[in-house]
Design a protein around this motif. Structure first.
Motif, PDB file in Angstrom:
ATOM      1  N   UNK A 226     -29.459   4.232   5.471  1.00 20.53           N
ATOM      2  CA  UNK A 226     -29.341   3.611   4.205  1.00 20.53           C
ATOM      3  C   UNK A 226     -28.659   4.756   3.191  1.00 20.53           C
ATOM      4  N   UNK A 227     -28.589   5.826   3.369  1.00 20.25           N
ATOM      5  CA  UNK A 227     -28.041   6.975   2.541  1.00 20.25           C
ATOM      6  C   UNK A 227     -26.513   7.519   3.301  1.00 20.25           C
TER       7      UNK A 227
ATOM      8  N   UNK B  27     -27.498  11.976   7.269  1.00 21.04           N
ATOM      9  CA  UNK B  27     -28.564  10.895   6.929  1.00 21.04           C
ATOM     10  C   UNK B  27     -28.530  10.199   8.102  1.00 21.04           C
TER      11      UNK B  27
ATOM     12  N   UNK C  37     -29.403   3.905  -6.800  1.00 22.00           N
ATOM     13  CA  UNK C  37     -28.646   3.818  -5.468  1.00 22.00           C
ATOM     14  C   UNK C  37     -28.866   5.042  -4.497  1.00 22.00           C
ATOM     15  N   UNK C  38     -28.902   6.109  -5.205  1.00 22.02           N
ATOM     16  CA  UNK C  38     -29.136   7.556  -4.396  1.00 22.02           C
ATOM     17  C   UNK C  38     -30.477   7.932  -4.339  1.00 22.02           C
TER      18      UNK C  38
ATOM     19  N   UNK D  76     -27.277  12.202  -2.103  1.00 24.04           N
ATOM     20  CA  UNK D  76     -28.315  11.394  -2.008  1.00 24.04           C
ATOM     21  C   UNK D  76     -29.752  11.835  -1.594  1.00 24.04           C
ATOM     22  N   UNK D  77     -30.724  11.298  -2.248  1.00 22.25           N
ATOM     23  CA  UNK D  77     -31.953  11.515  -1.966  1.00 22.25           C
ATOM     24  C   UNK D  77     -32.268  13.002  -2.631  1.00 22.25           C
TER      25      UNK D  77
ATOM     26  N   UNK E  83     -31.839   7.784   8.039  1.00 26.41           N
ATOM     27  CA  UNK E  83     -31.626   7.340   6.747  1.00 26.41           C
ATOM     28  C   UNK E  83     -30.171   6.697   6.450  1.00 26.41           C
TER      29      UNK E  83
END
Lengths: 321, 321
Positions: B93-94, B86, A258-259, A235-236, B91
């Motif tokens: 949210x991830x 995360x 989403x990611x 993610x990110x 973060x």
């Protein structure tokens, strides 16, 4: 003079000599490299017709500036209008009115003489061989990633695809000191980067890796590569598209949202970083050369370059080689 | 207590009261907003079953920390494990192990009482009305763009889509002072941002614009929107995906490479910037409210929210309203 022309079919033609103009130098070809983009033009992508070729090292045969004459040069391939927002930001490779050597509106380097704007040329330092200098253009494209994305040494980075560009990208990114993996299908090709601090992973062995990479450089140009790259990305994460794609495939953007994935398209780069990496012997791309053929055997050279797994094929202007 | 549950169909149910735990506060709902994601869950996307709802303002009914009890709160919707890479980078949210209020593995806010981790809660300043506070979550999602992309005042920016999120994004981005356009199909909706220094352009009138934007925020969630956004974007532009997409569509990545486009997926954001924008009266999203219905009329509220062109529908826990 001889020129390798594509107009629906690829053939060697006899053409009239190219001459210099006040803005453009006439360059005599020394060596040129065949790129995947050249192969795809001959398969009908891009719609280009004319003399192919955009990776070269040559000698300035004639130019308005006498200091340039006789000098060995490489050249950036995008010729801009010089007046638009992009040209004024030194981004002529995005000029909407540009021509591109051997790709768009301008005959290319697979001929004995060709022309480019003087401002596109870079002198080749004496210490560089022709076999190294002919890689400046694709090496600059690999370096472009570092101009677009601030890659950090703590990051887990993967290059997907062990073709010519994937290998050059791996060589360049290894210089950052990040934890770098090259994922490919050809052990022999991947061995070419083994002394560059690059972990090599066979494509079929990525299933257990999970989403472990901060950055994936997609250098396969296939929809499989796109989907595999996303499956390996945290993610990110950052997905860098460093390849030519032909045509659409089915794609769901929802996981990008989403990611919070960032997808970065990446094309041509500045020549200066590539020249520095070559001059300092940091990178030696000449090991990617698979075959060298004279320009007059250009059609045969394309046949060789089209075979699966073949790396760089070099065209030599000198018939005798 | 009453809860609005989706398990293949949407219905009001009587459920047992939620209680607080050492880590989680029990929150009594004041108001909740219906989001497009809620609508899409009822159409079968995301595969979630349970109590819906993730945009809310409520009162802490019970929590271990007595200072929280009785306080008015909003809450970030992603509950992380607290231990992963995360979560440790703030973060959550991830977090790959997260639950998400009313979306993933956790009952939502469309019920009289529900629970969230104490660390997810933000106190609502006294000056904010409930009608404003209920917008903190989607406003934070709009602000997320500014956390991801350094938007600059000299840039030409477009928001594509005049739905709820598109309007909030336009309100937020207008604060940067960039040259901002909102492209949409509904003149009445676009008038809601007319005092926010936003140029409004009807969707059908974008044909002559050409590639004139540095940044396009895609807030339609449609494949048409994706393709229109790319057609409006300059080379080296940024496409921000700020919407929920359902399912794949045909897509050719080649233009992303040629134009070196950057695509940025964007989801939930931090609550602090949204709370500041509301507290300073910089943005008043309450004008987006189309209907207010009591929670017990939740099924009817979803019917209203599903109608084309309807903006925010608010559920009120108080039956009497």
């Amino acid at each position: 003079m001889k020129a390798l022309v594509f107009d629906g079919a690829l053939r060697l033609e006899e053409r009239e000599l190219v001459r210099s103009t006040p803005d453009e130098a006439c360059i005599r070809l020394i060596k040129a490299g065949i790129c995947n983009t050249d192969l795809e033009i001959t398969r009908g992508y891009f719609g280009f017709k004319g003399v192919l070729g955009h990776e070269f090292v040559g000698v300035v045969e004639d130019a308005l500036d006498p200091a340039l004459r006789g000098r060995r040069v490489v050249g950036e391939i995008n010729a801009g209008c010089g007046r638009c927002e992009y040209c004024l930001r030194n981004l002529r490779r995005h000029c909407p009115h540009r021509s591109v050597l051997g790709i768009l509106g301008r005959d290319g380097a697979f001929q004995e003489y060709f022309s480019l704007p003087v401002g596109n040329l870079h002198l080749v330092p004496d210490g560089l061989s022709d076999d190294q200098a002919v890689f400046v253009e694709p090496l600059a494209a690999a370096c472009e990633i570092l101009d677009q994305l601030q890659l950090q040494p703590h990051q887990q980075v993967a290059v997907l695809g062990d073709g010519k560009l994937g290998l050059l990208v791996a060589m360049v990114l290894s210089q950052i000191g990040c934890d770098l993996s090259l994922i490919g299908r050809h052990p022999a090709k991947m061995r070419l980067v083994e002394d560059y601090r690059v972990r090599t992973i066979p494509s079929q062995e990525t299933g257990h890796l999970g989403r472990c990479f901060d950055v994936v450089v997609e250098a396969t140009g296939s929809s499989d590569g796109w989907h595999q790259a996303l499956s390996l990305l945290k993610p990110r994460g950052y997905l860098v598209l460093k390849s030519t794609y032909h045509g659409p495939f089915a794609f769901n953007p929802a996981p990008l949202v989403v990611d919070e994935t960032t997808v970065i398209g990446s094309r041509c780069g500045r020549f200066e970083p590539a020249l520095r990496l070559l001059q300092t012997k940091t990178i030696d791309p000449s090991r990617l050369i698979a075959y060298k053929l004279p320009l007059v055997q250009g059609v045969r050279a394309f046949e060789l370059a089209s075979q699966p797994g073949v790396l760089k094929v070099i065209l030599d202007a000198d018939d005798r080689e």
